[in-house]
Design a protein around this motif. Sequence first.
Motif: not given
Length: 870
Positions: A199-226
Amino acid sequence: MKLLKIVLVIFLSVAFTSNAQKNNVADNGSLIPLGTKIFKNLPYVKDGHSLQKLDLYLPEISSKESLPLIVWIHGGSWKKGSKNMIERNAFVLKHGFALASINYRLVPEHIYPAQIHDCKAAIRYLRKNARSFGIDPDKIGVWGSSAGGHLAALLGTTNGVEELEGSIGITNVSSNVQAACNWFGPSDMIEMGAYNIKKLKPEVDPVVQLIGGVIQKNISKAKMASSINYVSEDDVPFLLMHGEQDSNVPCTESENLHKRLQVANVDTKLILVQDAGHGFFKEKKLHQNVVDFFEKNLINSNQVATIQNESEWIQLFNGKDLTGWIPKIRGHKLGVNYADTFRVKDGLLTVSYDKYKETDLVNLDGKGKSTFDKFGHLFYKEPLSHYILRVEYRFIGDQIKNGPEWAFRNSGIMIHGQDPSQMKKMQKFPISLEAQLLGGNGKDDRSNLNLCTPGTNVEIGGELIKKPITKSNSETFHGDQWVEVEIEVHGNDIIRYKIGGKTVIEYFKPQFDKRLPEVLPFIENNNILIDKGTISLQSESHPIQFRKIELKKLNPKNKAYRFIGNWALSMPYGSAGWLSITEKDENLKGELWMVGAPKPLSDISVENNKLYFTHNRSIGERKYKDGPASGPKIALKHSATIIGDKLNIEVEVPKNDGTFKKVKFNGVRIAPTPPKPDLSQVEYGEPIELFNGKDLNGWKLTNPNQINKWKAVDGVLFNDTPKKTFNPFAHYGNLRTEREFTDFNLDLEFNVPKGGNSGIYLRGLYEVQVVDHDSRMQGMHGVGSIFNRIIPKGNFGKAGGEWQHYNITLIDRHVTVILNGEKVIDNEPILGCTNGALHADVIKQGPIYLQGDHTKVRYRNIIIKEIIKK
């Protein structure tokens, strides 16, 4: 009548007012209860980001108990929100809770993990300062909504998780919490990313902004934030509240976290709110759930926080068996406990040889029967890096037949050792660093906790130490007494061996000895430093018992340990100083030596790897060129950093226009004193006459800008100053030898008038006090003393106007003083320079200098004999 204990609720928020306000009280125009004390804009990171501040609200409720603490974390998609948005949470104040609200750094300027680092820094600040606010530092809870709920859940699942601790703010205090309440916050950033992508474009996705990039390319950081990835059985109690109709953060985020907590047997409660979306819950019954939760888990709980950011003491030995340990004995495979060498007897871990055979007493290298060398090691199950190891041991019985002479009452603790599975069958010792456990023979001196380096090297005093054994400065422990030792390990940085809380040896940069071919396979990518390894206990031919083996893990990001120790300072304007930083009961203490007695430091802390302290001193005009400052003493703020081997200090000095100038100076770490020298083995050179009885040939003023009142009169070196007071800051000069020395024996006579005062500086460093028997200066300041350092065993001085005699030996930073035929100081260590020293370097050579800026004094027959070092 119910006694209310008060809990502090911390709100983490963004906005702040421009000026800090303290001790304000809420009025009728606010939802905050009347009488609430408000502390605004408290910085939880010194000199930090403008958002790293918090507000504190203390309710007006009478209680003799300390106030427990809850933490509220504001929402706003990690990019907005404010600590000022507090009033809707003020209901907790009416129920016996205190309240605080903090800002934290926001996206997109600051991506994760900046937000959790700020949260933990805020808690550390509040715990460190808890007592000053009447808060109980052992009862801290967290509570947040949306993005704040996400952070609250992370705090509740990451007690003791080093990778999320950060190094900002106060670092020597725990960030642990005791309860966590999450209102509709995400717990699984990978699942949230998958939900938002629909439902959201990456540039307005709060999760993408928090992690610093799209989740698919930042899996380890996404896990670190979970938070869901950190759930474990030792997590704190949880309250999860979520709207069933939430379209921003689906309620499955709370449901899945709740299930994971249940599986881990964590106390957890989930409340799904019907017909509620994403937003603050206003119903009073829901508010009461929050109150009930924190009352149960903070007010009525017996949980205790870990004050330091480290583990509690872990018992490595259970007193029953060798669980967690594995033996490796020379000549045998790993895991073979030959002849029951290592055993548990009467609750004691015992090394015994009573089941060894005659055939075991031969030398395994084929060098005859005279030297037993079937040495063994008992390895702990896991490698470790940053910790304190505390061991209590004693030697028992007789050494095994044919045991090496050097191994009498000799065992050891090996640290930073190689994996035992990598040891060869006939290898004597693991590549490691050893803390020798040594006992005396009942008569001779033998230092304990010496350093041995099988396959390794270390640095001491900036020098690479390649010799296999370096002695400590410990005392001797005779007989079968129990001895407690500590080994403090900080990765590949500093390692300290301690007995009775005193550091007996300290070394740096443990590393592989690349000269040895057998060591080369363990060096990876040319990195020779050793940052972790195994712990093992030795069997080395003498029976020994252990009754306590415990370990406390340390937070590697807490760098306070780097400042602990003694520092030789080169002060502004060329004067010498000495700084001492110690730690006791998790609190830093310090003192600074410049003039007179040592002055204690205040406001000592370590934040962002920087030491801060306050010291009182005068800053006015110099009384004369290169002289002391004049004027009243004021509190000066200092900060210090360590770069390489140097301590760089910066102090803010006020100027007449109200601004500040920064004055810089530096220091070097002083190594612990060497072992006590054996004076019976000392050899001396030929006597050198320092004063010829005729003139000042070979002498000069320490400061040529002062007035020289020294002269030779009838074979006597006479200081004819008109001064009659002890005030050291006059225009009259001190006299020094042109020649400089290291270690020596000094013999001389002195004569001070009644009430007079002078001093003899050894190597320009250490003052031996020169006063009369009846001087007002007594004890550590009296005749026979090393001024402010070592007190003589008694006052054996003579009356003013009589000639007195000193015989002084200085060797290896130990001093012996014989006053008028009485040994008043017997081979005692000197930790550092005394006041008035020309320099603070305890290694380099220096002159003999005689104090002339006090009162009249006479010296004669000044003879020195240098010590010959072999």
